[in-house]
Scaffold this motif. Structure first.
Motif, mmCIF file in Angstrom:
data_model
loop_
_atom_site.group_PDB
_atom_site.id
_atom_site.type_symbol
_atom_site.label_atom_id
_atom_site.label_comp_id
_atom_site.label_asym_id
_atom_site.label_seq_id
_atom_site.Cartn_x
_atom_site.Cartn_y
_atom_site.Cartn_z
ATOM 1 N N CYS A 68 49.727 35.510 31.288
ATOM 2 C CA CYS A 68 48.498 36.081 31.838
ATOM 3 C C CYS A 68 48.596 36.080 33.356
ATOM 4 O O CYS A 68 49.241 35.228 33.956
ATOM 5 N N THR A 113 45.966 36.849 36.714
ATOM 6 C CA THR A 113 44.580 37.064 37.119
ATOM 7 C C THR A 113 44.414 36.956 38.626
ATOM 8 O O THR A 113 45.232 36.324 39.301
ATOM 9 N N THR A 114 43.349 37.539 39.113
ATOM 10 C CA THR A 114 42.962 37.406 40.519
ATOM 11 C C THR A 114 41.836 36.387 40.674
ATOM 12 O O THR A 114 41.435 36.088 41.787
ATOM 13 N N ARG A 115 41.349 35.862 39.553
ATOM 14 C CA ARG A 115 40.164 34.996 39.578
ATOM 15 C C ARG A 115 40.518 33.513 39.517
ATOM 16 O O ARG A 115 41.018 33.018 38.517
ATOM 17 N N CYS A 168 43.148 33.172 31.161
ATOM 18 C CA CYS A 168 42.662 34.473 31.611
ATOM 19 C C CYS A 168 41.668 35.127 30.659
ATOM 20 O O CYS A 168 41.165 36.200 30.940
ATOM 21 N N ASP A 226 38.519 36.711 31.918
ATOM 22 C CA ASP A 226 38.649 37.740 32.946
ATOM 23 C C ASP A 226 39.006 39.064 32.279
ATOM 24 O O ASP A 226 40.154 39.288 31.902
ATOM 25 N N ASN A 268 39.509 41.817 33.513
ATOM 26 C CA ASN A 268 40.455 42.600 34.317
ATOM 27 C C ASN A 268 41.831 41.953 34.419
ATOM 28 O O ASN A 268 42.690 42.445 35.135
ATOM 29 N N SER A 269 42.021 40.836 33.718
ATOM 30 C CA SER A 269 43.324 40.173 33.774
ATOM 31 C C SER A 269 44.366 40.996 33.027
ATOM 32 O O SER A 269 44.042 41.848 32.207
ATOM 33 N N ARG A 327 47.374 40.569 30.403
ATOM 34 C CA ARG A 327 47.857 39.603 29.413
ATOM 35 C C ARG A 327 48.826 40.302 28.474
ATOM 36 O O ARG A 327 48.649 41.461 28.125
ATOM 37 N N TYR A 362 47.219 37.450 43.094
ATOM 38 C CA TYR A 362 47.353 37.126 41.680
ATOM 39 C C TYR A 362 48.014 35.768 41.474
ATOM 40 O O TYR A 362 48.777 35.307 42.312
#
Length: 145
Positions: free
Chosen positions: A42, A44-46, A53, A56, A58-59, A61, A82
């Motif tokens: 995964c 992610t930006t979060r 992830c 999220d 928008n992740s 995966r 990321y």
């Protein structure tokens, strides 16, 4: 001849005006101890959901077969910061198995080779910038047991 040059100029202008495409992040995974199971990845930006992830939407995966050579490709990646988390799910049961409820029994890896100290790494230790949505990473799989 002049018409052909004008047509080529028109094509060049049309291609030059095309919107920028999202990028691709390519991850090479090294040091898997076996070809059993799968590698779950995964990106992610979060910070608030890393290293998981699922929360999220928008992740990025994916799940790929484990093997002697594992390459993971995330396409449609927008520019951003990321972090990547990997799990070598050797028994393909969809979760990270643990010994004594705490120590991971299966392999794991993080972008920037972020350190694991009794807990998953912090986002800030694994984050990498991608100004254009593109990137190439090598992540070493690690095993506690």
């Amino acid at each position: 001849m002049r018409a052909a040059l004008l047509a080529l100029a028109g094509l060049a202008a049309a291609f030059g005006a095309a919107p920028a495409l999202a990028g691709e992040v390519v991850i090479t995974v090294t040091d898997l101890r076996s070809s059993k199971g799968v590698v779950r990845a995964c990106m992610t930006t979060r910070e608030d959901v890393f290293p998981k992830c699922a929360k999220d939407p928008n992740s990025h995966r994916t799940v790929v077969p484990a093997g002697p050579k594992v390459v993971i490709r995330f396409t449609g990646v927008k520019p951003g910061n990321y972090a990547v988390a990997l799990l070598h799910d050797e028994n393909d049961n969809g979760k990270a198995d643990r010994a004594m409820g705490m120590m991971p029994k299966e392999g794991y890896g993080f972008s920037r080779d972020a350190p694991v100290n009794m807990a998953p790494p912090k986002f800030k230790d694994a984050v990498f910038p991608s100004a254009d949505g593109n990137g190439r990473l090598t992540i070493k799989m690690r095993y506690f047991l």
